[in-house]
Design a protein around this motif. Sequence first.
Motif, mmCIF file in Angstrom:
data_model
loop_
_atom_site.group_PDB
_atom_site.id
_atom_site.type_symbol
_atom_site.label_atom_id
_atom_site.label_comp_id
_atom_site.label_asym_id
_atom_site.label_seq_id
_atom_site.Cartn_x
_atom_site.Cartn_y
_atom_site.Cartn_z
ATOM 1 N N LEU A 284 0.842 -1.203 0.000
ATOM 2 C CA LEU A 284 0.000 0.000 0.000
ATOM 3 C C LEU A 284 0.874 1.249 0.000
ATOM 4 C CD1 LEU A 284 -2.731 1.456 0.198
ATOM 5 C CD2 LEU A 284 -2.605 1.162 2.686
ATOM 6 N N VAL A 285 1.928 1.227 0.805
ATOM 7 C CA VAL A 285 2.853 2.372 0.858
ATOM 8 C C VAL A 285 3.467 2.609 -0.515
ATOM 9 C CG1 VAL A 285 4.990 3.263 1.855
ATOM 10 C CG2 VAL A 285 3.376 2.013 3.300
ATOM 11 N N SER A 286 3.923 1.545 -1.164
ATOM 12 C CA SER A 286 4.546 1.671 -2.485
ATOM 13 C C SER A 286 3.565 2.216 -3.507
ATOM 14 C CB SER A 286 5.086 0.308 -2.937
ATOM 15 O OG SER A 286 6.088 -0.156 -2.067
ATOM 16 N N ASN A 287 2.321 1.727 -3.445
ATOM 17 C CA ASN A 287 1.291 2.183 -4.384
ATOM 18 C C ASN A 287 0.998 3.666 -4.174
ATOM 19 O OD1 ASN A 287 -0.646 2.156 -6.361
ATOM 20 N ND2 ASN A 287 -2.050 0.787 -5.292
ATOM 21 N N LEU A 288 0.902 4.080 -2.936
ATOM 22 C CA LEU A 288 0.642 5.492 -2.627
ATOM 23 C C LEU A 288 1.809 6.375 -3.069
ATOM 24 C CD1 LEU A 288 -0.959 5.088 0.911
ATOM 25 C CD2 LEU A 288 -2.095 6.051 -1.095
ATOM 26 N N GLN A 289 3.027 5.902 -2.883
ATOM 27 C CA GLN A 289 4.196 6.670 -3.307
ATOM 28 C C GLN A 289 4.251 6.808 -4.820
ATOM 29 O OE1 GLN A 289 7.258 4.375 -1.365
ATOM 30 N NE2 GLN A 289 7.333 5.748 0.408
ATOM 31 N N LEU A 290 3.921 5.725 -5.519
ATOM 32 C CA LEU A 290 3.891 5.760 -6.978
ATOM 33 C C LEU A 290 2.861 6.759 -7.477
ATOM 34 C CD1 LEU A 290 4.646 4.562 -9.782
ATOM 35 C CD2 LEU A 290 2.850 2.857 -9.396
ATOM 36 N N GLN A 291 1.686 6.732 -6.883
ATOM 37 C CA GLN A 291 0.634 7.650 -7.297
ATOM 38 C C GLN A 291 0.969 9.092 -6.930
ATOM 39 O OE1 GLN A 291 -3.448 6.488 -6.618
ATOM 40 N NE2 GLN A 291 -2.938 4.322 -6.570
ATOM 41 N N SER A 292 1.655 9.272 -5.806
ATOM 42 C CA SER A 292 2.071 10.629 -5.407
ATOM 43 C C SER A 292 3.010 11.233 -6.442
ATOM 44 C CB SER A 292 2.771 10.591 -4.041
ATOM 45 O OG SER A 292 1.885 10.203 -3.023
ATOM 46 N N GLN A 293 3.951 10.430 -6.911
ATOM 47 C CA GLN A 293 4.888 10.930 -7.906
ATOM 48 C C GLN A 293 4.175 11.255 -9.208
ATOM 49 O OE1 GLN A 293 8.216 11.614 -7.223
ATOM 50 N NE2 GLN A 293 7.876 12.751 -9.139
ATOM 51 N N TRP A 294 3.214 10.412 -9.574
ATOM 52 C CA TRP A 294 2.401 10.680 -10.776
ATOM 53 C C TRP A 294 1.667 12.010 -10.647
ATOM 54 C CZ3 TRP A 294 -3.013 10.606 -9.925
ATOM 55 C CH2 TRP A 294 -3.782 10.927 -11.041
ATOM 56 N N ALA A 295 1.053 12.240 -9.503
ATOM 57 C CA ALA A 295 0.290 13.478 -9.291
ATOM 58 C C ALA A 295 1.202 14.698 -9.344
ATOM 59 C CB ALA A 295 -0.443 13.414 -7.953
ATOM 60 N N ILE A 296 2.420 14.570 -8.821
ATOM 61 C CA ILE A 296 3.384 15.672 -8.872
ATOM 62 C C ILE A 296 3.820 15.920 -10.312
ATOM 63 C CG2 ILE A 296 5.739 16.351 -8.258
ATOM 64 C CD1 ILE A 296 5.297 14.918 -5.568
ATOM 65 N N ASP A 297 4.142 14.848 -11.019
ATOM 66 C CA ASP A 297 4.606 14.971 -12.404
ATOM 67 C C ASP A 297 3.562 15.636 -13.294
ATOM 68 O OD1 ASP A 297 6.946 13.774 -11.654
ATOM 69 O OD2 ASP A 297 6.403 11.786 -12.415
ATOM 70 N N ARG A 298 2.291 15.408 -12.995
ATOM 71 C CA ARG A 298 1.220 15.978 -13.795
ATOM 72 C C ARG A 298 0.751 17.339 -13.261
ATOM 73 N NH1 ARG A 298 -3.573 14.369 -14.925
ATOM 74 N NH2 ARG A 298 -3.436 15.900 -16.564
ATOM 75 N N SER A 299 1.440 17.826 -12.246
ATOM 76 C CA SER A 299 1.109 19.126 -11.630
ATOM 77 C C SER A 299 -0.324 19.152 -11.102
ATOM 78 C CB SER A 299 1.310 20.266 -12.645
ATOM 79 O OG SER A 299 2.653 20.309 -13.081
ATOM 80 N N LEU A 300 -0.776 18.001 -10.611
ATOM 81 C CA LEU A 300 -2.112 17.918 -10.039
ATOM 82 C C LEU A 300 -2.118 18.303 -8.566
ATOM 83 C CD1 LEU A 300 -3.285 14.533 -11.617
ATOM 84 C CD2 LEU A 300 -3.898 16.836 -12.352
ATOM 85 N N VAL A 301 -0.928 18.331 -7.968
ATOM 86 C CA VAL A 301 -0.796 18.629 -6.542
ATOM 87 C C VAL A 301 0.440 19.503 -6.337
ATOM 88 C CG1 VAL A 301 -1.930 16.519 -5.751
ATOM 89 C CG2 VAL A 301 0.522 16.500 -6.216
ATOM 90 N N PRO A 302 0.490 20.255 -5.245
ATOM 91 C CA PRO A 302 1.684 21.072 -4.951
ATOM 92 C C PRO A 302 2.813 20.190 -4.432
ATOM 93 C CG PRO A 302 0.034 21.366 -3.236
ATOM 94 C CD PRO A 302 -0.607 20.521 -4.290
ATOM 95 N N LYS A 303 3.887 20.066 -5.180
ATOM 96 C CA LYS A 303 4.956 19.124 -4.831
ATOM 97 C C LYS A 303 5.609 19.443 -3.493
ATOM 98 C CE LYS A 303 8.576 21.503 -7.493
ATOM 99 N NZ LYS A 303 9.602 21.336 -8.562
ATOM 100 N N ASP A 304 5.616 20.706 -3.101
ATOM 101 C CA ASP A 304 6.238 21.086 -1.831
ATOM 102 C C ASP A 304 5.453 20.566 -0.626
ATOM 103 O OD1 ASP A 304 8.219 22.372 -3.218
ATOM 104 O OD2 ASP A 304 7.296 24.362 -3.049
ATOM 105 N N ASN A 305 4.229 20.114 -0.861
ATOM 106 C CA ASN A 305 3.388 19.625 0.236
ATOM 107 C C ASN A 305 3.516 18.123 0.448
ATOM 108 O OD1 ASN A 305 2.506 22.216 0.364
ATOM 109 N ND2 ASN A 305 0.361 21.789 -0.051
ATOM 110 N N ARG A 306 4.372 17.486 -0.322
ATOM 111 C CA ARG A 306 4.488 16.031 -0.222
ATOM 112 C C ARG A 306 4.954 15.632 1.178
ATOM 113 N NH1 ARG A 306 7.341 12.139 -4.726
ATOM 114 N NH2 ARG A 306 6.611 10.151 -3.874
#
Length: 330
Positions: A284-306
């Motif tokens: 679950l942790v790995s899946n969440l981390q993978l999706q977090s990076q995807w969201a950052i790469d697509r500028s869907l989320v503020p990367k500084d808030n990770r």
Amino acid sequence: MNLTLPICAVFLLLMSACQPNSNGMGDWKKSPIIKIAVSNTPLSSPIFIADKKGFFKQHGLNIQLVREDGGVKCFNELMAGNVDFATTSESVVMFNSFYRSDFIVLASFVESDNDVKLLSMSSQKFNDLAAIAGAKVGIVKSSASEFFFDSLLMLYHQQDAQIQRVYLKPTQMVHALQKGEVDLISAWEPFPYQLAEESPQASQVIGTKGLYNLSFNLVGLKNNRIDTQNKQSILQALSDAINFINENPEDSQLLISEILDIDKIQLSYLWRDYAFRLSLSNALVSNLQLQSQWAIDRSLVPKDNRIDIRQILDRELFESAMNEHTDEHK
């Protein structure tokens, strides 16, 4: 010799021993009402089974289910303070982790590698993703629907394709596709099955089984009114429900088909892709981390808030609940 008093005393002692303990069935009505927002999907089966079969009550819990369409709505109800816990996919957890850290994941209770599908009314036009340029795609914003769709684009090297994203509510997806308001939808079950029943000409654009592993999770606020013992009891009740599901698949499907008003044949079709188990794993942790990076790469989320995803997983609570549950069943 008068035996009346000793016999009465023994009788009273036996009666007392037979009474439920503080966590037993007899005390659930005295417990505070705990509200859980539950998504109207078979993925929520352990929650529904725990309620229907009395597992919550057996653990001294007074649970009230608040049914919603989709994990996004469930999570929003939690954040609004209308419920104490919510069921939602890991994608919703990931998106919200960039904006707040006041919630926790208590456990995952089911996984599926074939729940989200990309669908079209024109199998000739969209027989693969190479023809997706210019298409209007129905998506549920900030959910498993969006992550799944983008994962397909990356997998088939179409991430630069010019498409129009049409953000819809889960219940709007099928209608929008049927009416031609969108060309494709990225939708989770049971909506693909509903579409197939209503519009036999509709089809999956590509086979996607095994491409994306969706999990459904129980989440709550870190500092809510529910004490640790009740949280552990909820997990233990879910564990009992999952054991029941795995040991009685036919009975479980019958109950869920009645609760969700889903045809038994349809539910059997969906059920084969579900893996019911209570966990809080590194996967679950790995899946969440993978999706977090995807969201950052697509500028869907503020990367500084990770944040460190592990901060929102309550492993101590989970392990304590499971260890205590195991000891009780020895």
